[in-house]
Write an enzyme that holds these catalytic residues in place. Structure first.
Site, mmCIF file in Angstrom:
data_model
loop_
_atom_site.group_PDB
_atom_site.id
_atom_site.type_symbol
_atom_site.label_atom_id
_atom_site.label_comp_id
_atom_site.label_asym_id
_atom_site.label_seq_id
_atom_site.Cartn_x
_atom_site.Cartn_y
_atom_site.Cartn_z
ATOM 1 N N VAL A 1 -9.835 -17.699 69.963
ATOM 2 C CA VAL A 1 -10.322 -17.010 68.766
ATOM 3 C C VAL A 1 -10.772 -18.146 67.482
ATOM 4 O O VAL A 1 -11.743 -18.198 66.895
ATOM 5 C CB VAL A 1 -9.353 -16.120 68.087
ATOM 6 C CG1 VAL A 1 -9.544 -15.725 66.661
ATOM 7 C CG2 VAL A 1 -8.855 -15.044 68.927
ATOM 8 N N GLY B 1 -1.125 -19.050 68.325
ATOM 9 C CA GLY B 1 0.068 -18.465 68.868
ATOM 10 C C GLY B 1 -0.490 -17.610 70.154
ATOM 11 O O GLY B 1 -1.627 -17.696 70.606
ATOM 12 N N ARG C 1 -0.316 -5.498 71.400
ATOM 13 C CA ARG C 1 0.016 -6.616 70.335
ATOM 14 C C ARG C 1 1.428 -6.652 69.731
ATOM 15 O O ARG C 1 1.664 -7.692 69.412
ATOM 16 C CB ARG C 1 -1.159 -6.166 69.330
ATOM 17 C CG ARG C 1 -2.479 -6.275 69.550
ATOM 18 C CD ARG C 1 -3.221 -5.788 68.580
ATOM 19 N NE ARG C 1 -4.942 -5.714 69.087
ATOM 20 C CZ ARG C 1 -5.522 -4.556 69.294
ATOM 21 N NH1 ARG C 1 -4.984 -3.576 69.780
ATOM 22 N NH2 ARG C 1 -6.841 -4.748 69.830
ATOM 23 N N THR D 1 -3.661 -13.886 64.068
ATOM 24 C CA THR D 1 -2.913 -13.670 65.169
ATOM 25 C C THR D 1 -2.267 -12.305 65.165
ATOM 26 O O THR D 1 -1.916 -11.836 63.866
ATOM 27 C CB THR D 1 -1.839 -14.774 65.087
ATOM 28 O OG1 THR D 1 -2.360 -16.129 64.756
ATOM 29 C CG2 THR D 1 -0.785 -14.904 66.143
ATOM 30 N N SER E 1 -6.885 -9.703 59.139
ATOM 31 C CA SER E 1 -8.412 -9.175 59.611
ATOM 32 C C SER E 1 -8.231 -7.793 59.899
ATOM 33 O O SER E 1 -9.250 -7.033 59.704
ATOM 34 C CB SER E 1 -8.647 -9.995 60.885
ATOM 35 O OG SER E 1 -7.803 -9.657 61.837
ATOM 36 N N ASP F 1 -11.735 -3.309 64.738
ATOM 37 C CA ASP F 1 -11.714 -2.093 65.085
ATOM 38 C C ASP F 1 -12.983 -1.338 64.523
ATOM 39 O O ASP F 1 -13.535 -0.226 65.402
ATOM 40 C CB ASP F 1 -10.521 -1.305 65.112
ATOM 41 C CG ASP F 1 -9.372 -2.431 65.281
ATOM 42 O OD1 ASP F 1 -8.647 -2.174 66.034
ATOM 43 O OD2 ASP F 1 -9.216 -3.197 64.368
ATOM 44 N N ARG G 1 -16.067 -1.945 66.263
ATOM 45 C CA ARG G 1 -16.219 -1.226 67.651
ATOM 46 C C ARG G 1 -16.421 0.136 67.530
ATOM 47 O O ARG G 1 -17.385 0.667 68.320
ATOM 48 C CB ARG G 1 -15.072 -1.586 68.201
ATOM 49 C CG ARG G 1 -14.608 -3.017 68.557
ATOM 50 C CD ARG G 1 -13.310 -3.203 69.310
ATOM 51 N NE ARG G 1 -13.089 -4.491 69.671
ATOM 52 C CZ ARG G 1 -12.091 -5.393 69.930
ATOM 53 N NH1 ARG G 1 -10.833 -4.954 69.321
ATOM 54 N NH2 ARG G 1 -12.123 -6.566 70.557
ATOM 55 N N ARG H 1 -17.983 1.664 64.956
ATOM 56 C CA ARG H 1 -19.390 1.789 64.518
ATOM 57 C C ARG H 1 -20.567 1.739 65.523
ATOM 58 O O ARG H 1 -21.423 2.264 65.891
ATOM 59 C CB ARG H 1 -19.942 0.824 63.193
ATOM 60 C CG ARG H 1 -19.068 1.487 62.129
ATOM 61 C CD ARG H 1 -18.949 0.042 60.869
ATOM 62 N NE ARG H 1 -20.415 -0.285 60.435
ATOM 63 C CZ ARG H 1 -20.658 -1.189 59.902
ATOM 64 N NH1 ARG H 1 -19.760 -2.304 59.458
ATOM 65 N NH2 ARG H 1 -21.826 -1.650 59.595
ATOM 66 N N HIS I 1 -21.624 4.276 58.646
ATOM 67 C CA HIS I 1 -20.640 3.938 57.741
ATOM 68 C C HIS I 1 -19.456 4.544 58.396
ATOM 69 O O HIS I 1 -19.517 5.997 58.503
ATOM 70 C CB HIS I 1 -20.700 4.582 56.212
ATOM 71 C CG HIS I 1 -21.779 3.697 55.600
ATOM 72 N ND1 HIS I 1 -21.706 2.389 55.097
ATOM 73 C CD2 HIS I 1 -23.048 4.101 55.418
ATOM 74 C CE1 HIS I 1 -22.871 2.084 54.571
ATOM 75 N NE2 HIS I 1 -23.695 2.987 54.792
ATOM 76 N N HIS J 1 -3.975 -2.327 63.239
ATOM 77 C CA HIS J 1 -4.780 -3.010 64.430
ATOM 78 C C HIS J 1 -4.119 -3.133 65.561
ATOM 79 O O HIS J 1 -3.449 -3.665 66.009
ATOM 80 C CB HIS J 1 -5.261 -4.642 63.741
ATOM 81 C CG HIS J 1 -6.161 -5.385 64.937
ATOM 82 N ND1 HIS J 1 -6.937 -4.799 65.694
ATOM 83 C CD2 HIS J 1 -5.616 -6.398 65.561
ATOM 84 C CE1 HIS J 1 -7.337 -5.428 66.522
ATOM 85 N NE2 HIS J 1 -6.473 -6.499 66.518
HETATM 86 N N1 LIG Z 1 -6.986 -10.054 64.840
HETATM 87 C C1 LIG Z 1 -7.855 -9.684 65.627
HETATM 88 O O1 LIG Z 1 -8.693 -8.672 65.572
HETATM 89 C C2 LIG Z 1 -7.557 -10.462 66.790
HETATM 90 C C3 LIG Z 1 -8.729 -10.319 67.856
HETATM 91 C C4 LIG Z 1 -8.564 -11.330 69.002
HETATM 92 C C5 LIG Z 1 -7.346 -12.099 69.227
HETATM 93 N N2 LIG Z 1 -6.525 -11.964 68.353
HETATM 94 C C6 LIG Z 1 -5.086 -12.775 68.412
HETATM 95 O O2 LIG Z 1 -5.414 -14.162 67.841
HETATM 96 C C7 LIG Z 1 -4.436 -15.271 68.665
HETATM 97 C C8 LIG Z 1 -5.008 -16.209 69.345
HETATM 98 O O3 LIG Z 1 -5.679 -15.802 70.462
HETATM 99 P P1 LIG Z 1 -6.728 -16.779 71.150
HETATM 100 O O4 LIG Z 1 -7.109 -16.034 72.337
HETATM 101 O O5 LIG Z 1 -7.423 -17.699 70.602
HETATM 102 O O6 LIG Z 1 -5.133 -17.405 72.035
HETATM 103 P P2 LIG Z 1 -5.251 -19.006 72.770
HETATM 104 O O7 LIG Z 1 -4.260 -19.105 73.578
HETATM 105 O O8 LIG Z 1 -6.580 -19.191 73.228
HETATM 106 O O9 LIG Z 1 -5.096 -19.990 71.469
HETATM 107 C C9 LIG Z 1 -4.007 -20.078 70.620
HETATM 108 C C10 LIG Z 1 -3.917 -21.455 70.319
HETATM 109 O O10 LIG Z 1 -2.836 -21.619 69.254
HETATM 110 C C11 LIG Z 1 -2.145 -22.921 69.416
HETATM 111 N N3 LIG Z 1 -0.822 -22.711 68.930
HETATM 112 C C12 LIG Z 1 0.208 -22.115 69.471
HETATM 113 N N4 LIG Z 1 1.330 -22.371 68.818
HETATM 114 C C13 LIG Z 1 0.932 -23.234 67.557
HETATM 115 C C14 LIG Z 1 1.555 -23.684 66.298
HETATM 116 N N5 LIG Z 1 2.791 -23.486 66.043
HETATM 117 N N6 LIG Z 1 0.579 -24.205 65.476
HETATM 118 C C15 LIG Z 1 -0.989 -24.356 65.778
HETATM 119 N N7 LIG Z 1 -1.369 -24.021 66.794
HETATM 120 C C16 LIG Z 1 -0.744 -23.371 67.829
HETATM 121 C C17 LIG Z 1 -2.285 -23.099 70.975
HETATM 122 O O11 LIG Z 1 -2.136 -24.367 71.121
HETATM 123 C C18 LIG Z 1 -3.695 -22.472 71.461
HETATM 124 O O12 LIG Z 1 -4.730 -23.385 71.441
HETATM 125 C C19 LIG Z 1 -3.713 -14.006 69.302
HETATM 126 O O13 LIG Z 1 -2.614 -13.649 68.725
HETATM 127 C C20 LIG Z 1 -4.550 -12.858 69.531
HETATM 128 O O14 LIG Z 1 -4.050 -11.911 69.939
HETATM 129 C C21 LIG Z 1 -6.548 -11.381 67.108
#
Ligand SMILES: NC(=O)c1ccc[n+]([C@@H]2O[C@H](COP(=O)([O-])OP(=O)(O)OC[C@H]3O[C@@H](n4cnc5c(N)ncnc54)[C@H](O)[C@@H]3O)[C@@H](O)[C@H]2O)c1
Length: 308
Positions: A18, A83, A92, A123, A147, A152, A155, A157, A172, A179
Site C-alpha cells: 500500500v 503493519g 480487518r 492501516t 481513509s 468502499d 467499489r 460506485r 453518487h 471500513h
Molecule cells: N484502508 C484501506 O482501505 C486499506 C486497503 C488496503 C490495505 N490496507 C491496510 O494497509 C496496511 C498495509 O498493507 P500492505 O499490503 O502494504 O502490507 P505489507 O505487508 O505489504 O506492508 C507493510 C509494511 O509495514 C512495514 N512495517 C511494519 N511495522 C512497521 C513499523 N513499526 N514501522 C514502520 N514500518 C513498519 C513492513 O516492514 C512492511 O513493509 C494493512 O494493515 C492493510 O490491511 C488498508
C-alpha cells in the site's frame, strides 16, 4: 491529469504494497514536491526509493528519499500504511492486536518532530487505528483522518456503474460506517444527476456483497489490495494540499452524530487544507440508521479492549 502543487512534503510510514503504491501514484501524478519513505525494514524503503528515483527522468521533479522520523518535521501529511495486512480469510478486526501495538511507537515518533501536520491512516482496522492515532497524538481531530469508506464507496460506485452501464464518476453513492464487515450502503442516496437510482433486490444483493467482500476476493486472488487504495489516498492528499473542499467518505471523529459519539467511522466529510473541515449532517433513518449504529457499537466494543 497532473496537478503540480505548492511546495509540499508527504511522509509515508510503511512502504509495503500500500505505502509503495501510494508513493508511486503521488509521484506519477506529481502531487507533491517532496516524498519521504520510512519503513521498519530500512532496506525496503531504500529499495523503493531507488527504484522510483530511477523513473524521475520520465516524470516531474519530485524529490524522493528513504528517510527517518526526523523528516516528519516539515511534513504536511504523514500517511501511515505500516503493519500487518489480512491473510486469506482474516478480517480487518483480526489485525487489531498486532497493529495497535506498533502505532504506539509510530505516533510517538511522529509527534516528537511534528505537531502541525495531518496524520492520514490507512492501516487496518483503519477506523480504530485512526481513533488510536487521535488519542496518542493529542492532535485535534480534524488533523487525524482515516481513509475510511472512501475505497468502499469507489467499489460501490464502480459496481453500480457496471450494473447501470454508466461511468462510475457520474454516480453518487456512499458506503458509510466501518471500513469492514459492518459497512452500510446508503441505497436511499444513490443517484445520477440528482435522479434516484432504482435497484432490484437481486442487484442490491450482488452489488453490496461484491463491495463488502472485494478485499477478501482480491486477497484470495493475489495476496493484497493496493492500487485502488493508493488512488483513494492520492485523492485525500490532493484535497488537502489543493484546499479543494471535496466531499469524501473519510473516517473522522463523530460526536452526537445519528446517535453515535466518540468513534471514528467513514461518513461524507468536507476535506481541505485544515483536514476534515466539516462532517456532513446525514439524517439517517430506518434500517440505514440501525446498521450505522451497529457498526459503531461493534468498533466501540473492540476499542474497549485496548489500553488507551
Ligand atoms: N484502508 C484501506 O482501505 C486499506 C486497503 C488496503 C490495505 N490496507 C491496510 O494497509 C496496511 C498495509 O498493507 P500492505 O499490503 O502494504 O502490507 P505489507 O505487508 O505489504 O506492508 C507493510 C509494511 O509495514 C512495514 N512495517 C511494519 N511495522 C512497521 C513499523 N513499526 N514501522 C514502520 N514500518 C513498519 C513492513 O516492514 C512492511 O513493509 C494493512 O494493515 C492493510 O490491511 C488498508
Amino acid at each position: 491529469m497532473t496537478t503540480q502543487l505548492r511546495s509540499s512534503r508527504v511522509v509515508i510510514i510503511g512502504t509495503g504494497a500500500v505505502g509503495a503504491t501510494t508513493a508511486y501514484t503521488l509521484l506519477l501524478r506529481e502531487r507533491v514536491s517532496e516524498l519521504v519513505l520510512i519503513d521498519a525494514n530500512k532496506d525496503r524503503a531504500l529499495g523503493e526509493a531507488l527504484d522510483m528515483n530511477h523513473g524521475l527522468p520520465f516524470t516531474g521533479g519530485v524529490k524522493l528519499w528513504a528517510g527517518d522520523y526526523s523528516d516528519c518535521k516539515d511534513a504536511d501529511i504523514i500517511i501511515i500504511a505500516a503493519g500487518a495486512s489480512q491473510a486469506p480469510g482474516e478480517t480487518r478486526i483480526d489485525l487489531l492486536k498486532r497493529n495497535a501495538g506498533i502505532f504506539d511507537t509510530i505516533i510517538k515518533n511522529i509527534v516528537k518532530y511534528n505537531n502541525h501536520g495531518i496524520i492520514l491512516v490507512a492501516t487496518n482496522p483503519v477506523d480504530i487505528l485512526a481513533y488510536v492515532s487521535l488519542k496518542k497524538s493529542g492532535f485535534p481531530s480534524h488533523r487525524v483522518i482515516g481513509s475510511g469508506t472512501l475505497l468502499d464507496s469507489a467499489r460501490f460506485r464502480y459496481l453500480i456503474g457496471q450494473a447501470k452501464q454508466i461511468n462510475p464518476r457520474s454516480i453518487h453513492a456512499h458506503i458509510i460506517g466501518e471500513h469492514g464487515d459492518t459497512e452500510v450502503p446508503l441505497w436511499s442516496l444513490a443517484n445520477v444527476a440528482g435522479i434516484d437510482l432504482e435497484f432490484t433486490e437481486e442487484e442490491r444483493t450482488h452489488i453490496f456483497n461484491s463491495t463488502k467482500n472485494a478485499a477478501y476476493e482480491i486477497i484470495n486472488a493475489k495476496g493484497a489490495t493496493f492500487y485502488a487504495i493508493a488512488l483513494a489516498l492520492d485523492r485525500i492528499v490532493t484535497s488537502i494540499l489543493q484546499d479543494d473542499g471535496s466531499v469524501l467518505n473519510v473516517s473522522t471523529l463523530l460526536q452526537d452524530y445519528n446517535g453515535v459519539s466518540d468513534i471514528y467511522l467513514g461518513v461524507p466529510s468536507i476535506v481541505d487544507r485544515t483536514g476534515v473541515r466539516e462532517v456532513l449532517d446525514l439524517k439517517l433513518s430506518g434500517e440505514e440508521l440501525e446498521k450505522f449504529q451497529h457498526s459503531a457499537n461493534k468498533l466501540k466494543s473492540e476499542i474497549k479492549k485496548l489500553d488507551l
